[in-house]
Design an enzyme around this catalytic site. Structure first.
Site, PDB file in Angstrom:
ATOM      1  N   ASN A 208      49.103  30.788  35.150  1.00  0.00           N
ATOM      2  CA  ASN A 208      47.855  29.986  35.454  1.00  0.00           C
ATOM      3  C   ASN A 208      47.408  29.641  33.947  1.00  0.00           C
ATOM      4  O   ASN A 208      48.041  29.922  33.068  1.00  0.00           O
ATOM      5  CB  ASN A 208      46.729  30.963  36.215  1.00  0.00           C
ATOM      6  CG  ASN A 208      46.370  32.033  35.413  1.00  0.00           C
ATOM      7  OD1 ASN A 208      45.953  32.137  34.213  1.00  0.00           O
ATOM      8  ND2 ASN A 208      46.704  33.520  35.957  1.00  0.00           N
ATOM      9  N   ASP A 276      46.612  36.406  42.092  1.00  0.00           N
ATOM     10  CA  ASP A 276      46.087  36.856  43.255  1.00  0.00           C
ATOM     11  C   ASP A 276      47.456  37.156  44.201  1.00  0.00           C
ATOM     12  O   ASP A 276      47.248  38.128  44.961  1.00  0.00           O
ATOM     13  CB  ASP A 276      45.050  35.958  44.036  1.00  0.00           C
ATOM     14  CG  ASP A 276      43.709  35.855  43.406  1.00  0.00           C
ATOM     15  OD1 ASP A 276      43.389  37.186  42.879  1.00  0.00           O
ATOM     16  OD2 ASP A 276      43.097  34.818  43.323  1.00  0.00           O
ATOM     17  N   LYS A 285      69.264  32.038  40.272  1.00  0.00           N
ATOM     18  CA  LYS A 285      68.269  30.754  40.296  1.00  0.00           C
ATOM     19  C   LYS A 285      68.507  30.178  41.664  1.00  0.00           C
ATOM     20  O   LYS A 285      69.559  29.989  42.078  1.00  0.00           O
ATOM     21  CB  LYS A 285      68.809  29.890  39.226  1.00  0.00           C
ATOM     22  CG  LYS A 285      67.905  28.737  38.950  1.00  0.00           C
ATOM     23  CD  LYS A 285      68.537  27.716  37.778  1.00  0.00           C
ATOM     24  CE  LYS A 285      67.619  26.469  37.797  1.00  0.00           C
ATOM     25  NZ  LYS A 285      68.507  25.285  37.290  1.00  0.00           N
ATOM     26  N   PRO A 301      47.795  43.793  43.875  1.00  0.00           N
ATOM     27  CA  PRO A 301      46.723  44.701  43.994  1.00  0.00           C
ATOM     28  C   PRO A 301      45.691  44.176  43.085  1.00  0.00           C
ATOM     29  O   PRO A 301      45.839  43.545  42.021  1.00  0.00           O
ATOM     30  CB  PRO A 301      47.583  46.168  43.050  1.00  0.00           C
ATOM     31  CG  PRO A 301      48.512  45.459  42.305  1.00  0.00           C
ATOM     32  CD  PRO A 301      49.129  44.182  43.220  1.00  0.00           C
ATOM     33  N   ASP A 302      44.416  44.524  43.213  1.00  0.00           N
ATOM     34  CA  ASP A 302      43.251  44.347  42.688  1.00  0.00           C
ATOM     35  C   ASP A 302      43.071  45.298  41.720  1.00  0.00           C
ATOM     36  O   ASP A 302      42.292  46.468  41.816  1.00  0.00           O
ATOM     37  CB  ASP A 302      41.797  43.761  43.359  1.00  0.00           C
ATOM     38  CG  ASP A 302      40.716  43.307  42.780  1.00  0.00           C
ATOM     39  OD1 ASP A 302      40.316  43.850  41.687  1.00  0.00           O
ATOM     40  OD2 ASP A 302      40.215  41.914  43.209  1.00  0.00           O
ATOM     41  N   ILE A 303      43.230  44.990  40.256  1.00  0.00           N
ATOM     42  CA  ILE A 303      43.049  46.130  39.317  1.00  0.00           C
ATOM     43  C   ILE A 303      41.523  46.503  39.187  1.00  0.00           C
ATOM     44  O   ILE A 303      41.338  47.577  38.908  1.00  0.00           O
ATOM     45  CB  ILE A 303      43.753  45.458  37.914  1.00  0.00           C
ATOM     46  CG1 ILE A 303      45.297  44.958  38.122  1.00  0.00           C
ATOM     47  CG2 ILE A 303      43.628  46.711  36.881  1.00  0.00           C
ATOM     48  CD1 ILE A 303      45.678  44.249  37.092  1.00  0.00           C
ATOM     49  N   PHE A 320      35.344  39.866  34.854  1.00  0.00           N
ATOM     50  CA  PHE A 320      34.973  38.513  34.495  1.00  0.00           C
ATOM     51  C   PHE A 320      35.092  37.788  35.922  1.00  0.00           C
ATOM     52  O   PHE A 320      35.993  37.971  36.892  1.00  0.00           O
ATOM     53  CB  PHE A 320      35.720  38.105  33.625  1.00  0.00           C
ATOM     54  CG  PHE A 320      35.400  37.990  32.376  1.00  0.00           C
ATOM     55  CD1 PHE A 320      35.005  39.281  31.772  1.00  0.00           C
ATOM     56  CD2 PHE A 320      35.132  36.743  31.387  1.00  0.00           C
ATOM     57  CE1 PHE A 320      34.626  39.285  30.283  1.00  0.00           C
ATOM     58  CE2 PHE A 320      34.660  36.935  30.472  1.00  0.00           C
ATOM     59  CZ  PHE A 320      34.218  38.123  29.770  1.00  0.00           C
ATOM     60  N   LYS A 334      30.790  38.943  44.054  1.00  0.00           N
ATOM     61  CA  LYS A 334      32.044  39.428  43.486  1.00  0.00           C
ATOM     62  C   LYS A 334      31.852  40.988  42.950  1.00  0.00           C
ATOM     63  O   LYS A 334      32.227  41.712  43.096  1.00  0.00           O
ATOM     64  CB  LYS A 334      32.655  38.731  42.316  1.00  0.00           C
ATOM     65  CG  LYS A 334      34.123  38.706  42.291  1.00  0.00           C
ATOM     66  CD  LYS A 334      34.574  37.700  41.386  1.00  0.00           C
ATOM     67  CE  LYS A 334      35.123  36.505  42.283  1.00  0.00           C
ATOM     68  NZ  LYS A 334      35.878  35.241  41.645  1.00  0.00           N
ATOM     69  N   LYS A 338      33.556  44.040  44.355  1.00  0.00           N
ATOM     70  CA  LYS A 338      34.571  44.984  43.540  1.00  0.00           C
ATOM     71  C   LYS A 338      34.193  46.177  43.191  1.00  0.00           C
ATOM     72  O   LYS A 338      34.820  46.926  42.581  1.00  0.00           O
ATOM     73  CB  LYS A 338      35.010  43.896  42.232  1.00  0.00           C
ATOM     74  CG  LYS A 338      35.814  42.594  42.932  1.00  0.00           C
ATOM     75  CD  LYS A 338      36.675  42.206  41.966  1.00  0.00           C
ATOM     76  CE  LYS A 338      37.381  40.755  42.443  1.00  0.00           C
ATOM     77  NZ  LYS A 338      38.620  40.837  41.852  1.00  0.00           N
TER      78      LYS A 338
HETATM   79  N1  CTP Z   1      40.949  40.934  38.814  1.00  0.00           N
HETATM   80  C1  CTP Z   1      41.750  42.060  38.611  1.00  0.00           C
HETATM   81  N2  CTP Z   1      42.937  42.022  39.655  1.00  0.00           N
HETATM   82  C2  CTP Z   1      43.378  40.981  40.404  1.00  0.00           C
HETATM   83  C3  CTP Z   1      42.326  40.016  40.518  1.00  0.00           C
HETATM   84  C4  CTP Z   1      41.230  40.067  39.631  1.00  0.00           C
HETATM   85  O1  CTP Z   1      41.595  43.086  38.046  1.00  0.00           O
HETATM   86  N3  CTP Z   1      44.504  41.186  41.294  1.00  0.00           N
HETATM   87  C5  CTP Z   1      39.871  41.022  38.057  1.00  0.00           C
HETATM   88  C6  CTP Z   1      40.017  39.892  36.946  1.00  0.00           C
HETATM   89  O2  CTP Z   1      40.387  40.419  35.722  1.00  0.00           O
HETATM   90  C7  CTP Z   1      38.346  39.857  36.861  1.00  0.00           C
HETATM   91  C8  CTP Z   1      37.724  40.012  38.297  1.00  0.00           C
HETATM   92  O3  CTP Z   1      38.819  40.767  39.055  1.00  0.00           O
HETATM   93  O4  CTP Z   1      37.785  40.646  36.099  1.00  0.00           O
HETATM   94  C9  CTP Z   1      37.379  38.728  38.891  1.00  0.00           C
HETATM   95  O5  CTP Z   1      38.839  37.864  39.116  1.00  0.00           O
HETATM   96  P1  CTP Z   1      38.686  36.461  39.881  1.00  0.00           P
HETATM   97  O6  CTP Z   1      40.173  35.922  39.955  1.00  0.00           O
HETATM   98  O7  CTP Z   1      37.328  35.754  39.627  1.00  0.00           O
HETATM   99  O8  CTP Z   1      38.455  37.136  41.338  1.00  0.00           O
HETATM  100  P2  CTP Z   1      39.224  37.231  42.750  1.00  0.00           P
HETATM  101  O9  CTP Z   1      39.044  38.444  43.487  1.00  0.00           O
HETATM  102  O10 CTP Z   1      40.669  36.743  42.377  1.00  0.00           O
HETATM  103  O11 CTP Z   1      38.359  36.152  43.569  1.00  0.00           O
HETATM  104  P3  CTP Z   1      38.414  34.646  43.784  1.00  0.00           P
HETATM  105  O12 CTP Z   1      39.917  34.317  43.520  1.00  0.00           O
HETATM  106  O13 CTP Z   1      38.222  34.676  45.285  1.00  0.00           O
HETATM  107  O14 CTP Z   1      37.335  34.030  43.299  1.00  0.00           O
END
Ligand code: CTP
Length: 392
Positions: A208, A276, A285, A301-303, A320, A334, A338
């Site tokens: 990204n 995500d 390859k 995983p969502d950290i 953020f 959010k 979270k």
């Molecule tokens: N974050 C994280 N781990 C992930 C995704 C996001 O720790 N797998 C953290 C980012 O570092 C940031 C916050 O979650 O502090 C929000 O990230 P964002 O990408 O805006 O949130 P998403 O849960 O991906 O929401 P969406 O894509 O639906 O807006």
């Protein structure tokens, strides 16, 4: 550095010549330098050079000290405000970690009660060797500031981390170390920054546009306020802010691992644009002739959410949110979803991604603050200041 006294220990490596420039820069900024050369160091620079630059006697041997009756080596190690080891060779770091004292330099390092800063320089394989990693970890745990070496071409022709940081960067680290304790002195704070890359096959990744600039600026501002900062960085091309311990990762799973290993922390600021989704990477390859690949997507995983529910949850958890629509409402949702304390909401509809300015809203339990558009460094300083207040 007005009036500050530095005891400079020069180890035996090709980078020792840069210690001469370091002496010049410290003196130019008002500090004084007393030099000690190891036997190896004396193979690369002469005592005469350092004596001329420092305008002080240079010491090379434990047995030269005239005042041994008065414990000259103890005095030498204690009359300084800071002990700097530059270059810190693999051998010196190992001796320091083990507490050896078999020459003047190591005896001083063991006898000192002053803060110690080491600027390593060595071959990339030596830097990456498990023994050196262990020694650096040990020294950091003992309270020694070990700077990260620079990455680049080395005197031996190899490429990688191991080059001595530039003398200007070492001087900046010295100033930070000598600065009066900031608001966040002694607090361990974790920061994530940059994108993550998820491999599709050995040559392709899903990426990204995050540049890492805002996260690196925050890590730097927190360190400048005295915090002990661990920065877990995705793949970016930025240099490590002064005083920050950096761990490089590539994928979301690696970032999560590194974050959890760095706990406990009093605060965590998760700025990284974590992917995500991830895919199971192909072992070789993918070929065009086989047509568009069917990528089996899986959620990462969502950290941030993971930290919110962690048994070692930091006292202050800051996320953020990069949004293009309904910025504040999405950020508020959010924050609740979270389980973090604050969300810094970024309006990324313009040129914020990769740019030098940022436009943010701080969403907390007490409401929403709209901050003026400002350079990312300024936003970082303001946030570090608020974090300092919150942890006070
Ligand atoms: N974050 C994280 N781990 C992930 C995704 C996001 O720790 N797998 C953290 C980012 O570092 C940031 C916050 O979650 O502090 C929000 O990230 P964002 O990408 O805006 O949130 P998403 O849960 O991906 O929401 P969406 O894509 O639906 O807006």
């Amino acid at each position: 550095m007005n009036g500050k006294r530095i005891l400079l220990i020069v180890g035996g490596g090709i980078a020792a010549y840069k210690a001469c420039e370091l002496v010049r820069l410290i003196r130019k900024q008002g500090g004084s330098v007393r030099c000690v050369l190891t036997a190896g160091g004396a193979q690369f620079v002469t005592p005469m050079t350092l004596a001329a630059l420092s305008e002080q006697q240079v010491h090379t041997s434990l047995w030269d000290l005239k005042d041994e009756a008065e414990m000259g080596h103890i005095q030498l190690s204690r009359e300084a405000d800071l002990v700097v080891v530059c270059p810190a060779t693999a051998d010196l770091l190992a001796k320091m970690a083990a507490g050896l004292a078999d020459d003047l330099a190591t005896t001083l390092l063991l006898a000192t009660d002053k803060p110690v800063l080491a600027a390593p320089a060595m071959n990339v394989r030596m830097w990456r060797h498990a023994a050196t990693r262990r020694n650096v970890e040990r020294l950091r745990a003992d309270g020694v500031t070990v700077l990260e070496p620079d990455e680049g071409e080395m005197a031996c022709g190899e490429y990688g981390p191991g080059r001595l940081p530039e003398p200007e960067a070492i001087v900046a680290a010295i100033r930070l170390k000598l600065a009066p304790a900031g608001k966040l002195a002694g607090r361990h704070i974790l920061v994530t920054a940059g994108p993550t890359h998820e491999a599709i096959d050995p040559v392709r990744v899903i990426a990204n546009r995050s540049s890492g600039k805002q996260g690196f600026a925050i890590a730097g501002a927190l360190a400048a306020a005295g915090a002990d900062v661990t920065l877990v960085a995705g793949p970016v091309n930025l240099s490590t802010p002064t005083g920050v311990t950096r761990i490089d990762v590539e994928t979301a799973a690696q970032m999560k691992d590194a974050v959890e290993r760095a706990l406990p922390a009093e605060a965590a600021v998760l700025v990284a644009a974590v992917a995500d989704w991830t895919v199971e990477p192909a072992g070789s390859k993918l070929k065009k002739r086989d047509g568009p690949p069917k990528l089996g997507w899986a959620e990462n995983p969502d950290i941030l959410a993971g930290l919110a529910g962690h048994s070692k949850r930091p006292r202050l958890l800051v996320g953020f949110a990069a949004e293009t629509d309904d910025v504040v409402a999405s950020a508020e949702a959010k924050r609740a979803r979270k389980g973090c304390d604050w969300i810094v909401a970024n309006d990324v509809s313009g040129d914020v991604m990769g740019g030098d300015d940022n436009s943010v809203h701080l969403v907390t339990a007490d409401g929403v603050e709209h901050w003026e558009r400002a350079p990312k460094e300024e936003i970082a300083r303001r946030l570090a200041d608020r974090i300092g207040d919150a942890l006070a």
